[in-house]
Design an enzyme around this catalytic site. Sequence first.
Site, PDB file in Angstrom:
ATOM      1  CD  GLU A 112     -64.407 -20.588 -15.425  1.00 18.66           C
ATOM      2  OE1 GLU A 112     -63.731 -21.794 -15.298  1.00 18.66           O
ATOM      3  OE2 GLU A 112     -63.757 -19.856 -16.116  1.00 18.66           O
ATOM      4  CG  PHE A 165     -51.438 -23.338  -9.906  1.00 21.15           C
ATOM      5  CD1 PHE A 165     -51.358 -22.738 -10.908  1.00 21.15           C
ATOM      6  CD2 PHE A 165     -51.848 -24.947  -9.671  1.00 21.15           C
ATOM      7  CE1 PHE A 165     -52.027 -23.319 -12.292  1.00 21.15           C
ATOM      8  CE2 PHE A 165     -52.270 -25.485 -10.996  1.00 21.15           C
ATOM      9  CZ  PHE A 165     -52.263 -24.871 -12.069  1.00 21.15           C
TER      10      PHE A 165
HETATM   11  C1  PRP Z   1     -58.607 -23.368 -16.141  1.00 17.38           C
HETATM   12  C2  PRP Z   1     -59.720 -23.437 -15.108  1.00 17.38           C
HETATM   13  C3  PRP Z   1     -60.911 -22.360 -15.624  1.00 17.38           C
HETATM   14  C4  PRP Z   1     -59.780 -21.317 -16.531  1.00 17.38           C
HETATM   15  C5  PRP Z   1     -59.584 -20.284 -15.664  1.00 17.38           C
HETATM   16  O1  PRP Z   1     -58.973 -24.440 -17.179  1.00 17.38           O
HETATM   17  O2  PRP Z   1     -60.405 -24.760 -14.937  1.00 17.38           O
HETATM   18  O3  PRP Z   1     -61.670 -22.868 -16.440  1.00 17.38           O
HETATM   19  O4  PRP Z   1     -58.430 -22.153 -16.586  1.00 17.38           O
HETATM   20  O5  PRP Z   1     -58.474 -19.341 -16.048  1.00 17.38           O
HETATM   21  P1  PRP Z   1     -58.531 -18.053 -16.789  1.00 17.38           P
HETATM   22  O6  PRP Z   1     -59.337 -17.194 -16.145  1.00 17.38           O
HETATM   23  O7  PRP Z   1     -57.150 -17.599 -16.572  1.00 17.38           O
HETATM   24  O8  PRP Z   1     -58.929 -18.384 -18.290  1.00 17.38           O
HETATM   25  P2  PRP Z   1     -57.777 -25.124 -17.985  1.00 17.38           P
HETATM   26  O9  PRP Z   1     -57.590 -24.369 -19.149  1.00 17.38           O
HETATM   27  O10 PRP Z   1     -56.826 -25.417 -17.160  1.00 17.38           O
HETATM   28  O11 PRP Z   1     -58.844 -26.592 -18.340  1.00 17.38           O
HETATM   29  P3  PRP Z   1     -59.541 -27.328 -17.422  1.00 17.38           P
HETATM   30  O12 PRP Z   1     -60.674 -26.830 -16.975  1.00 17.38           O
HETATM   31  O13 PRP Z   1     -59.426 -28.776 -18.211  1.00 17.38           O
HETATM   32  O14 PRP Z   1     -58.308 -27.690 -16.319  1.00 17.38           O
END
Ligand code: PRP
Length: 186
Positions: A112, A165
Site C-alpha cells: 500500500e 494530505f
Molecule cells: C488511496 C491510497 C490508499 C488509500 C488509503 O487510494 O492510495 O490506497 O486511498 O486510504 P484509506 O486508508 O482511507 O482507505 P485512492 O482511493 O485514492 O486510489 P489510488 O491508489 O488510485 O490513488
Amino acid sequence: MSELKDGHWLTQAVETEPKRVVYSEETIARRVLEIADEITNFYPPDEGLLVLGLLKGSFIFLSDLVRAINRPLHVDFIVASSYGAGTTTSGNVKLLYDPMAPIEGRHVLLVEDIVDSGNTINRLAEALGHRRPASLEICALLHKHLATDLSLVPRWVGFDAPPEFLVGYGLDHAEDFRHLPFVASL
Ligand code: PRP
C-alpha cells in the site's frame, strides 16, 4: 507553474500545489532498503511469495521495493479506489481489478502507499483472507495511525505520516503529482 525543489517542476494549471517536502527521495530510498531487507529475511526462502501492489498509489513504492527484495517472488496487482478527485475518502472502496494470480496457499504481501482511514485495508484484508493465503501481511509506505479499527495491522511501515494530505512517490491529488520522486504535503 512553480518550482518545489531541486528543479522538479510541478504540473501546470493545478489549483493546489505541494508546499513542503515531507520525505525526500534519499530518505525514502534508505527506508525502502531497510524494509526490503526485513521482508527478505521474514519469509521462508523455499515458500512462494506473491507481492500484490495496490494500484494506483503503490506503483513507485512497489517497483523500488521488489527490486531490493533478495528472494524469489511473483508480482501482481489489485486495483481499488475510494478517493476520486477529493481529499477525503468516500468510504466506499471499489475493487476495480482482481489479481489474476492464485492466492490460496501462498504468502501474500499487500503493498500500500498509505493507510489513512483504513477502509481500503479492511476491505482488501477481508476479500483476500477469504481466498485462504498461507499468510497475509501488509507493507505500507506511510501510516497516519488514524484508523482505530484496522482488521490487519501493517507489519512493515515506512514512515508514521503526519495528518496532512500527502502527494508524490505514487500518491496523487486528483491524479496530479504521482510522478514526484519525493513525498510532499499540500
Ligand atoms: C488511496 C491510497 C490508499 C488509500 C488509503 O487510494 O492510495 O490506497 O486511498 O486510504 P484509506 O486508508 O482511507 O482507505 P485512492 O482511493 O485514492 O486510489 P489510488 O491508489 O488510485 O490513488
